[in-house]
Design a protein around this motif. Structure first.
Motif, PDB file in Angstrom:
ATOM      1  N   ALA A 226       0.853  -1.332   0.011  1.00 34.34           N
ATOM      2  CA  ALA A 226       0.096  -0.072  -0.264  1.00 34.34           C
ATOM      3  C   ALA A 226       0.929   1.123   0.061  1.00 34.34           C
ATOM      4  N   LEU A 227       0.249   2.391  -0.462  1.00 34.95           N
ATOM      5  CA  LEU A 227       0.972   3.503  -0.334  1.00 34.95           C
ATOM      6  C   LEU A 227      -0.045   4.786   0.427  1.00 34.95           C
ATOM      7  N   LEU A 228       0.840   5.544   1.320  1.00 35.35           N
ATOM      8  CA  LEU A 228       0.165   6.823   2.030  1.00 35.35           C
ATOM      9  C   LEU A 228       0.203   7.864   0.924  1.00 35.35           C
ATOM     10  N   HIS A 229      -1.005   7.983   0.122  1.00 38.17           N
ATOM     11  CA  HIS A 229      -0.939   9.005  -0.708  1.00 38.17           C
ATOM     12  C   HIS A 229      -0.998  10.564  -0.309  1.00 38.17           C
ATOM     13  N   SER A 230      -0.364  11.441  -0.874  1.00 36.20           N
ATOM     14  CA  SER A 230      -0.573  12.996  -0.309  1.00 36.20           C
ATOM     15  C   SER A 230      -0.313  12.840   1.144  1.00 36.20           C
ATOM     16  N   PHE A 231       0.693  12.556   1.534  1.00 36.29           N
ATOM     17  CA  PHE A 231       1.077  12.231   3.049  1.00 36.29           C
ATOM     18  C   PHE A 231       0.745  13.466   3.884  1.00 36.29           C
ATOM     19  N   SER A 232       0.193  13.129   4.993  1.00 37.55           N
ATOM     20  CA  SER A 232      -0.438  13.962   5.937  1.00 37.55           C
ATOM     21  C   SER A 232      -0.419  13.509   7.530  1.00 37.55           C
ATOM     22  N   GLY A 233       0.590  13.850   8.481  1.00 34.63           N
ATOM     23  CA  GLY A 233       0.433  13.210   9.667  1.00 34.63           C
ATOM     24  C   GLY A 233       1.646  13.456  10.231  1.00 34.63           C
ATOM     25  N   PRO A 234       1.999  12.799  11.763  1.00 34.02           N
ATOM     26  CA  PRO A 234       2.985  12.719  12.497  1.00 34.02           C
ATOM     27  C   PRO A 234       4.116  11.945  11.895  1.00 34.02           C
ATOM     28  N   VAL A 235       5.507  12.316  12.368  1.00 30.89           N
ATOM     29  CA  VAL A 235       6.477  11.181  12.176  1.00 30.89           C
ATOM     30  C   VAL A 235       6.373   9.970  12.394  1.00 30.89           C
ATOM     31  N   ASP A 236       5.734   9.631  13.571  1.00 35.85           N
ATOM     32  CA  ASP A 236       5.614   8.360  14.328  1.00 35.85           C
ATOM     33  C   ASP A 236       4.521   7.556  13.423  1.00 35.85           C
ATOM     34  N   TYR A 237       3.755   8.230  12.963  1.00 36.25           N
ATOM     35  CA  TYR A 237       2.657   7.551  12.041  1.00 36.25           C
ATOM     36  C   TYR A 237       3.305   7.009  10.833  1.00 36.25           C
ATOM     37  N   ALA A 238       4.107   7.892  10.112  1.00 38.57           N
ATOM     38  CA  ALA A 238       4.914   7.560   9.031  1.00 38.57           C
ATOM     39  C   ALA A 238       5.941   6.390   9.430  1.00 38.57           C
ATOM     40  N   ALA A 239       6.463   6.399  10.359  1.00 43.18           N
ATOM     41  CA  ALA A 239       7.366   5.186  10.777  1.00 43.18           C
ATOM     42  C   ALA A 239       6.564   4.070  11.007  1.00 43.18           C
ATOM     43  N   ALA A 240       5.390   4.136  11.662  1.00 41.29           N
ATOM     44  CA  ALA A 240       4.679   2.929  11.904  1.00 41.29           C
ATOM     45  C   ALA A 240       4.176   2.330  10.372  1.00 41.29           C
ATOM     46  N   ALA A 241       3.732   3.040   9.595  1.00 39.31           N
ATOM     47  CA  ALA A 241       3.432   2.790   8.270  1.00 39.31           C
ATOM     48  C   ALA A 241       4.483   2.153   7.499  1.00 39.31           C
ATOM     49  N   LEU A 242       5.868   2.712   7.366  1.00 38.22           N
ATOM     50  CA  LEU A 242       6.902   2.281   6.713  1.00 38.22           C
ATOM     51  C   LEU A 242       7.440   0.895   7.548  1.00 38.22           C
ATOM     52  N   GLU A 243       7.065   0.727   8.818  1.00 35.25           N
ATOM     53  CA  GLU A 243       7.493  -0.556   9.489  1.00 35.25           C
ATOM     54  C   GLU A 243       6.619  -1.545   8.662  1.00 35.25           C
ATOM     55  N   LEU A 244       5.254  -1.524   8.431  1.00 39.94           N
ATOM     56  CA  LEU A 244       4.431  -2.348   7.795  1.00 39.94           C
ATOM     57  C   LEU A 244       4.870  -2.473   6.280  1.00 39.94           C
ATOM     58  N   GLY A 245       5.759  -1.955   5.940  1.00 41.66           N
ATOM     59  CA  GLY A 245       6.205  -1.904   4.526  1.00 41.66           C
ATOM     60  C   GLY A 245       5.684  -1.145   3.466  1.00 41.66           C
ATOM     61  N   LEU A 246       4.812   0.032   3.757  1.00 44.32           N
ATOM     62  CA  LEU A 246       4.256   0.804   2.997  1.00 44.32           C
ATOM     63  C   LEU A 246       5.181   1.786   2.218  1.00 44.32           C
ATOM     64  N   ALA A 247       4.647   2.389   1.218  1.00 44.88           N
ATOM     65  CA  ALA A 247       5.353   3.393   0.547  1.00 44.88           C
ATOM     66  C   ALA A 247       4.790   4.932   0.897  1.00 44.88           C
ATOM     67  N   VAL A 248       5.138   5.768   0.691  1.00 48.09           N
ATOM     68  CA  VAL A 248       4.911   7.325   1.005  1.00 48.09           C
ATOM     69  C   VAL A 248       5.051   8.144  -0.293  1.00 48.09           C
TER      70      VAL A 248
END
Ligand SMILES: [Zn+2]
Length: 283
Positions: free
Chosen positions: A167-189
């Protein structure tokens, strides 16, 4: 600088009178990959039709959280049907929007869940929109918990996607730790012109955090015009209609944040796009 636009709604009404010219201007501006995502059944069918008519264009099919309530069972059957086409390279856009709340939360969640299942079933990554009201993060937290519950970051996504982003987080918006958790799940940004808006300052830190092979950019045309887009004559967008060539502004921002040359960022963006989406006719 090589460029991609991982998210441009060129099938939408604001491009009615100059769609073909906009597509040509995009490729002339150096964009090498262009993805047109749907937001409901009709716009998904039109996105796929554009991809079928032009091998340079990729499509995604899905139902936006705003449109979750309006999606009938027949509409969903149409999305599933469209998703089987090899030229539909992703599922979306879908996700959660607890800011504008055009559909009730429960319906957004049900809509998201079936898209996540469809992504796992087809091996096509989910394109995820996620917004909370200013200063809030409830949609981001709900999205992470839905992803985990559906098996993203675990063996279901490993089986369906291998090492590709599920999956990818499109048009990223949110805090850094949210991004880190999504990256941990293998997502693209994927970053858009939203990074230039007040309240989105965390994006600069996230831009440095994302591994190059999972880093994308987009315009979200016709929305989210970055600084520099002139006032035009297109009604309904405050006079500022975004279009794919403007992705360069976000690309240059990204190069600056990461301390990389525009050329090295550009090559990385094309490679990340190809690593994320399975394209039947590359080029
Ligand atoms: Zn969009």
């Amino acid at each position: 600088m090589r460029l991609i636009d991982s998210h441009a709604h060129l099938q939408s009404d604001p491009f009615e009178t100059d769609r073909a010219a906009t597509v040509e201007a995009s490729f002339d501006a150096g964009i090498e990959r262009l993805l047109v995502p749907g937001w409901d059944a009709g716009s998904s069918a039109r996105a796929l039709a554009m991809a079928l008519a032009d091998p340079r264009i990729d499509a995604a099919v899905g139902v936006h959280p705003h449109d979750a309530s309006a999606c009938s069972e027949a509409d969903w059957a149409e999305i599933v049907h469209l998703a089987a086409d090899p030229r539909a390279v992703a599922i979306g856009e879908t996700g959660l929007d607890f800011d504008r709340m055009h559909s009730p939360q429960e319906e957004q969640l049900a809509n998201l869940r079936r898209h996540l299942r469809l992504a796992l079933d087809t091996g096509k990554p989910a394109i995820l929109h996620c917004r909370s009201a200013a200063g809030q993060r409830d949609a981001q937290d709900a999205l992470l918990s839905e992803l985990r519950a559906a098996g993203f970051g675990g063996s279901p996504s490993a089986v369906a996607f291998g090492t590709r982003p599920p999956a990818l987080l499109h048009s990223f918006s949110g805090p850094v730790d949210y991004a880190a958790a999504a990256l941990e799940l293998g997502l693209a940004v994927s970053f858009s012109g939203l990074v230039f808006r007040r309240g989105e300052e965390a994006s600069a830190d996230v831009a440095r955090l994302v591994p190059g092979e999972r880093l994308l950019i987009e315009t979200d045309s016709p929305y989210l015009a970055p600084p520099g887009v002139p006032r035009g004559s297109v009604p309904g967008f405050g006079g500022r209609r975004n279009s794919p060539p403007w992705v360069r502004v976000t690309g240059e921002w990204l190069a600056q944040q990461r301390g990389q040359s525009p050329d090295s960022i550009g090559s990385g963006l094309v490679a990340a796009y190809d690593a994320t989406f399975r394209r039947p006719s590359p080029g």
